[in-house]
Motif scaffolding. Structure first.
Motif: not given
Length: 291
Positions: A110, A112, A158, A206-207, A219, A222-223, A225, A227
């Motif tokens: 994901p 970040m 994003m 990225y994570s 993070r 969720p909306e 997201q 990745k």
């Protein structure tokens, strides 16, 4: 005299070519997404060398940049690991040079917002929503080029979504500026180093990068997201196809997948796209074992 010189040159050329062939057989050239630098150079590469006796040669850059170099015949490699399936599509088919016949999606990570814990803005990230902090005067933000790296494109997408979600029409302008803002856009393989050295206050990672290198991170909702979807393939014109096969077999093996997990990558069930019949049988067997 001329004949002797020509013979000598031919012998020397033959010797050099023979040495190069031997070198190729003992080395695997892996072109990979820059977000995997630490994972590849400090973990997977050394473990692969120890297990096989082959030499790992890595080249890290934005996935699109690598694909463009492959397509333009500026760079050759054995294995290509991308952060987006779309990048592989641009290398498939006669119109694109037939560089890739198949690829396997094998992991995800994901997006970040990471920040330097010594930054004067660090405390704000703990008490305010990330988009508010990124609008504060003087904050230095780093991200990758949306034209050369999927992460850069995900970043812009994003923030555009966040502008709508948080009802801030000017959020992109206030946080990112132009898509290719020279004050923010940096090569993917240098972004982490810039943050850690204090040249940046925050950036988009990225994570696998934030987790692996202990970078404090936020993070997004969720909306919002986005990745990386990591894929691997053996390039059709790979100089060392047998070595490439041994590398991808290793990366998708139980041992390789465990290394991925240790470095904060979300391992997924391998999914094949393209001509599966062109894949090495050993790789198909490794994939079947993970099902």
């Amino acid at each position: 005299m001329i004949r002797k010189v020509m013979v000598s040159v031919a012998v020397l050329a033959s010797a050099l070519l023979g040495h190069a062939a031997v070198a190729d057989e003992n080395a695997v050239n892996v072109l990979y997404a820059g977000s995997l630098v630490n994972l590849m150079e400090r973990s997977v590469g050394p473990a692969f060398e120890k297990e096989t006796g082959l030499h790992f040669q890595g080249y890290a850059a934005g996935s699109n940049k690598i694909a463009n170099e492959i397509k333009g015949k500026l760079r050759r490699g054995d294995v290509f690991i991308s952060a987006s399936p779309k990048v592989n599509t641009g290398l498939m088919g006669a119109a694109n040079g037939d560089h890739v016949a198949w690829y396997v999606a094998f992991a995800e990570s994901p997006l970040m917002i990471g920040y330097n814990p010594r930054s004067k803005f660090a405390a704000d990230f703990k008490t305010k929503r990330w988009d508010k902090v990124l609008q504060e005067p003087g904050i230095r933000i780093g991200r990758t080029d949306p034209k050369l790296d999927p992460k850069g494109a995900f970043t812009v997408e994003m923030v555009i979504k966040a502008a709508d979600l948080y009802h801030q029409p000017d959020l992109v302008e206030k946080t990112l500026g132009a898509a290719e803002n020279p004050d923010q856009v940096l090569p993917e393989e240098t972004l982490v180093g810039r943050l850690q050295s204090g040249q940046l206050d925050a950036g988009f990672f990225y994570s696998t990068e934030t987790s692996d290198l202990k970078i404090p991170s936020i993070r997004p909702a969720p909306e919002l997201q986005a990745k990386a979807s990591y894929t691997l393939t053996i390039l059709d014109d790979a100089p060392n196809s047998p070595g490439a096969t041994r590398f991808v077999d290793f990366l998708l093996s139980a041992k390789g997948r465990e290394l991925l997990k240790e470095h904060g990558v979300d391992v997924i069930k391998p999914a094949i796209t393209g001509n599966a019949q062109a894949m090495p049988p050993s790789l198909q067997a490794v994939i079947d074992a993970t099902q």
